[in-house]
Design a protein around this motif. Structure first.
Motif, PDB file in Angstrom:
ATOM      1  N   GLU A 159       0.877  -1.227  -0.011  1.00 32.41           N
ATOM      2  CA  GLU A 159      -0.280   0.068  -0.060  1.00 32.41           C
ATOM      3  C   GLU A 159       0.730   1.360  -0.083  1.00 32.41           C
ATOM      4  N   VAL A 160       1.894   1.150   0.684  1.00 30.82           N
ATOM      5  CA  VAL A 160       2.899   2.380   0.906  1.00 30.82           C
ATOM      6  C   VAL A 160       3.461   2.621  -0.525  1.00 30.82           C
ATOM      7  N   ILE A 161       3.956   1.384  -1.027  1.00 34.51           N
ATOM      8  CA  ILE A 161       4.713   1.635  -2.284  1.00 34.51           C
ATOM      9  C   ILE A 161       3.747   1.964  -3.439  1.00 34.51           C
ATOM     10  N   GLU A 162       2.607   1.591  -3.295  1.00 39.37           N
ATOM     11  CA  GLU A 162       1.644   2.069  -4.357  1.00 39.37           C
ATOM     12  C   GLU A 162       1.395   3.643  -3.983  1.00 39.37           C
ATOM     13  N   LYS A 163       1.388   3.864  -2.767  1.00 40.34           N
ATOM     14  CA  LYS A 163       1.056   5.432  -2.621  1.00 40.34           C
ATOM     15  C   LYS A 163       2.270   6.224  -3.349  1.00 40.34           C
ATOM     16  N   TYR A 164       3.413   5.886  -3.060  1.00 40.53           N
ATOM     17  CA  TYR A 164       4.638   6.726  -3.781  1.00 40.53           C
ATOM     18  C   TYR A 164       4.416   6.687  -4.976  1.00 40.53           C
ATOM     19  N   LEU A 165       4.098   5.614  -5.845  1.00 46.12           N
ATOM     20  CA  LEU A 165       4.095   5.451  -7.094  1.00 46.12           C
ATOM     21  C   LEU A 165       3.057   6.321  -7.900  1.00 46.12           C
ATOM     22  N   GLU A 166       1.694   6.419  -6.861  1.00 43.23           N
ATOM     23  CA  GLU A 166       0.645   6.952  -7.507  1.00 43.23           C
ATOM     24  C   GLU A 166       0.897   8.495  -7.594  1.00 43.23           C
ATOM     25  N   ARG A 167       1.595   9.028  -6.764  1.00 40.66           N
ATOM     26  CA  ARG A 167       1.983  10.320  -6.606  1.00 40.66           C
ATOM     27  C   ARG A 167       2.741  10.862  -7.463  1.00 40.66           C
ATOM     28  N   LEU A 168       4.085   9.990  -7.486  1.00 40.75           N
ATOM     29  CA  LEU A 168       5.260  10.431  -8.196  1.00 40.75           C
ATOM     30  C   LEU A 168       4.858  10.157  -9.790  1.00 40.75           C
ATOM     31  N   SER A 169       4.013   9.116 -10.107  1.00 39.54           N
ATOM     32  CA  SER A 169       3.735   8.882 -11.734  1.00 39.54           C
ATOM     33  C   SER A 169       2.954  10.232 -12.305  1.00 39.54           C
ATOM     34  N   ARG A 170       2.479  10.940 -11.520  1.00 36.71           N
ATOM     35  CA  ARG A 170       1.395  11.991 -12.017  1.00 36.71           C
ATOM     36  C   ARG A 170       2.285  13.234 -12.207  1.00 36.71           C
ATOM     37  N   MET A 171       3.511  13.372 -11.798  1.00 35.73           N
ATOM     38  CA  MET A 171       4.275  14.495 -12.120  1.00 35.73           C
ATOM     39  C   MET A 171       5.107  14.567 -13.175  1.00 35.73           C
ATOM     40  N   GLU A 172       4.977  15.163 -14.398  1.00 31.09           N
ATOM     41  CA  GLU A 172       5.206  15.277 -15.535  1.00 31.09           C
ATOM     42  C   GLU A 172       7.019  15.455 -15.549  1.00 31.09           C
ATOM     43  N   HIS A 173       7.577  16.110 -14.662  1.00 37.36           N
ATOM     44  CA  HIS A 173       9.001  16.550 -14.681  1.00 37.36           C
ATOM     45  C   HIS A 173       9.847  15.222 -14.200  1.00 37.36           C
ATOM     46  N   ILE A 174       9.138  14.141 -13.633  1.00 37.54           N
ATOM     47  CA  ILE A 174       9.863  12.951 -13.085  1.00 37.54           C
ATOM     48  C   ILE A 174       9.799  11.926 -14.311  1.00 37.54           C
ATOM     49  N   ASP A 175      11.308  11.675 -14.800  1.00 34.89           N
ATOM     50  CA  ASP A 175      11.263  10.700 -15.820  1.00 34.89           C
ATOM     51  C   ASP A 175      11.253   9.391 -15.252  1.00 34.89           C
ATOM     52  N   PHE A 176      11.839   9.037 -14.321  1.00 35.23           N
ATOM     53  CA  PHE A 176      11.947   7.690 -13.618  1.00 35.23           C
ATOM     54  C   PHE A 176      11.983   7.926 -11.969  1.00 35.23           C
ATOM     55  N   ILE A 177      11.651   6.415 -11.635  1.00 35.54           N
ATOM     56  CA  ILE A 177      11.590   6.200 -10.024  1.00 35.54           C
ATOM     57  C   ILE A 177      12.339   5.136  -9.867  1.00 35.54           C
ATOM     58  N   ARG A 178      13.148   5.135  -8.622  1.00 37.96           N
ATOM     59  CA  ARG A 178      14.198   4.033  -8.488  1.00 37.96           C
ATOM     60  C   ARG A 178      13.644   3.548  -6.940  1.00 37.96           C
ATOM     61  N   PHE A 179      13.674   2.377  -6.898  1.00 46.15           N
ATOM     62  CA  PHE A 179      13.779   1.420  -5.506  1.00 46.15           C
ATOM     63  C   PHE A 179      15.016   0.852  -4.994  1.00 46.15           C
ATOM     64  N   GLY A 180      15.285   1.268  -4.093  1.00 45.24           N
ATOM     65  CA  GLY A 180      16.767   0.770  -3.525  1.00 45.24           C
ATOM     66  C   GLY A 180      16.392  -0.426  -2.374  1.00 45.24           C
ATOM     67  N   THR A 181      16.657  -1.691  -2.708  1.00 46.48           N
ATOM     68  CA  THR A 181      16.192  -2.722  -2.003  1.00 46.48           C
ATOM     69  C   THR A 181      17.321  -3.860  -2.136  1.00 46.48           C
ATOM     70  N   ARG A 182      17.314  -4.560  -1.029  1.00 43.28           N
ATOM     71  CA  ARG A 182      18.571  -5.479  -0.859  1.00 43.28           C
ATOM     72  C   ARG A 182      17.632  -7.052  -0.833  1.00 43.28           C
ATOM     73  N   THR A 183      16.371  -6.865  -0.805  1.00 43.06           N
ATOM     74  CA  THR A 183      15.411  -7.909  -0.876  1.00 43.06           C
ATOM     75  C   THR A 183      15.828  -8.988  -1.966  1.00 43.06           C
ATOM     76  N   PRO A 184      16.078  -8.819  -3.191  1.00 43.15           N
ATOM     77  CA  PRO A 184      16.393 -10.135  -4.127  1.00 43.15           C
ATOM     78  C   PRO A 184      17.590 -10.882  -3.486  1.00 43.15           C
ATOM     79  N   VAL A 185      18.441 -10.175  -2.591  1.00 42.64           N
ATOM     80  CA  VAL A 185      19.811 -10.973  -2.171  1.00 42.64           C
ATOM     81  C   VAL A 185      19.472 -11.474  -0.823  1.00 42.64           C
ATOM     82  N   VAL A 186      18.722 -10.738   0.220  1.00 43.01           N
ATOM     83  CA  VAL A 186      18.507 -11.635   1.557  1.00 43.01           C
ATOM     84  C   VAL A 186      17.120 -12.159   1.937  1.00 43.01           C
ATOM     85  N   LEU A 187      16.049 -11.867   1.174  1.00 42.43           N
ATOM     86  CA  LEU A 187      14.741 -12.220   0.966  1.00 42.43           C
ATOM     87  C   LEU A 187      13.927 -12.334  -0.216  1.00 42.43           C
TER      88      LEU A 187
END
Length: 362
Positions: A159-187
């Motif tokens: 829900e929190v991840i989608e909240k960020y994406l929903e708001r940021l994806s509406r901003m025309e000046h944002i070209d891309f969004i990055r998620f920093g995560t080590r879950t592919p490695v540890v979980l």
């Protein structure tokens, strides 16, 4: 069990490690003292990767506390993060980039973490004021990308991840969004067993480009499970890039670092940066590699790669900016370049510094 329930089985106490490591009472008490300052949390999955017969096993060193962590030489904020905080929980160091500390939680607390002051401890720096952060980004149209970090961005709920994406994806000046995560490695099951997360990422990637930036440090971490997590992300259109850290006793040999880079590209993960380990209190004297030695290791490892595997920079993340380590300009003189600079006048600037053989930082 789902990924959140899986975390309930993490090893977090000295008593839990006592039997695993066959510690005596004195050693257990010392471990308790370390954990009071720097918490421990190890997923059962990551624990299973340890080769217990090897006391110098790299997986063990990255997750199990060491007495060396009691050496507090160094700093808890080596890159000036406090000075770059513009709204509580968000930093704006470089003109085009904003970074959000979305949580202080990680699936596993890495012993080399450069945010040891924060992870698993303090929530003073994390994002509590979502609307204020979004208003700042909306009002600063020079920002073209946002890194959602932490802690670990994928330790947030869907829900929190989608909240960020929903708001940021509406901003025309944002070209891309990055998620920093080590879950592919540890979980990795956070990704492979959560269709809802993958559906969210796929849905919003059609509106705004999304990248996952992850953190493999050793070939042992590239497993069937971790590769499945990467493939799941790639399948829904999310490119995955890797930021490794050069760590003493972990990957400080050309053979190991070179194999890591080769296996990453084979798994569909593009190397992004190899970072010089920061002089963090509790980390500095355990994991740092001298700059001269580090450059030789990186260059030899790079020589083992094809063009795709060479697509990374060896950098240190300094108060003044992200500085690329280019090599020796003369005897004891190393050449550097500002890859990203906090001050506009430093952008792209080349400079040299005299280095001692044991020097690990500028």
């Amino acid at each position: 069990m789902n990924w959140a329930e899986n975390l309930q089985n993490n090893l977090t106490t000295a008593e839990q490690l006592k039997g695993v490591l066959q510690l005596n009472d004195k050693e257990t008490e010392k471990l308790k003292q370390i954990l009071e300052q720097f918490p421990m949390s190890i997923t059962q999955y990551y624990l299973s990767l340890i080769h217990w017969e090897d006391e110098n096993d790299p997986i063990r060193k990255m997750c199990i506390p060491s007495i060396l962590e009691t050496d507090l030489d160094g700093s808890f904020d080596t890159s000036g993060e406090a000075d770059n905080t513009v709204v509580e929980g968000m930093q704006h160091k470089y003109k085009q980039s904003a970074m959000i500390l979305s949580t202080n939680r990680c699936a596993m607390y890495c012993r080399h973490c450069f945010r040891k002051r924060l992870v698993g401890l303090s929530d003073k720096e994390i994002a509590k004021y979502f609307d204020k952060i979004m208003e700042y980004i909306e009002g600063h149209t020079e920002i073209s990308n946002v890194l959602i970090s932490g802690g670990d961005a994928f330790l947030n709920s869907n829900e929190v991840i989608e909240k960020y994406l929903e708001r940021l994806s509406r901003m025309e000046h944002i070209d891309f969004i990055r998620f920093g995560t080590r879950t592919p490695v540890v979980l990795p099951m956070r990704i492979t067993e959560d269709k809802e997360l993958l559906d969210i990422l796929q849905r919003y990637s059609s509106k705004k480009q999304i990248y996952v930036i992850t953190h493999f440090n050793h070939p042992y971490e590239i497993t069937r499970e971790s590769k499945a997590a990467v493939q799941a992300l790639l399948h829904v259109g999310i490119p995955v890039r890797n930021q490794a850290v050069l760590l003493k006793g972990i990957n400080d040999s050309p053979k190991v670092l070179g194999m890591l880079l080769k296996r990453l590209t084979a798994a569909g993960v593009l190397p992004y940066y190899v970072f010089q380990c920061r002089p963090v209190s509790g980390v500095k004297n355990q994991f740092q590699v001298p700059l001269k030695q580090g450059f030789q290791i990186v260059e030899e490892a790079k020589g083992m790669q094809n063009g795709m595997g060479k697509n990374f920079r060896y950098v240190l993340s300094h108060e003044a900016g992200k500085i690329e380590i280019l090599g020796m300009a003369a005897e004891d003189e190393m050449l550097f370049k500002y890859h990203q600079a906090k001050k506009p006048e430093d952008a792209g600037r080349l400079f040299t510094r005299h280095l001692e053989d044991t020097q690990c930082w500028l």
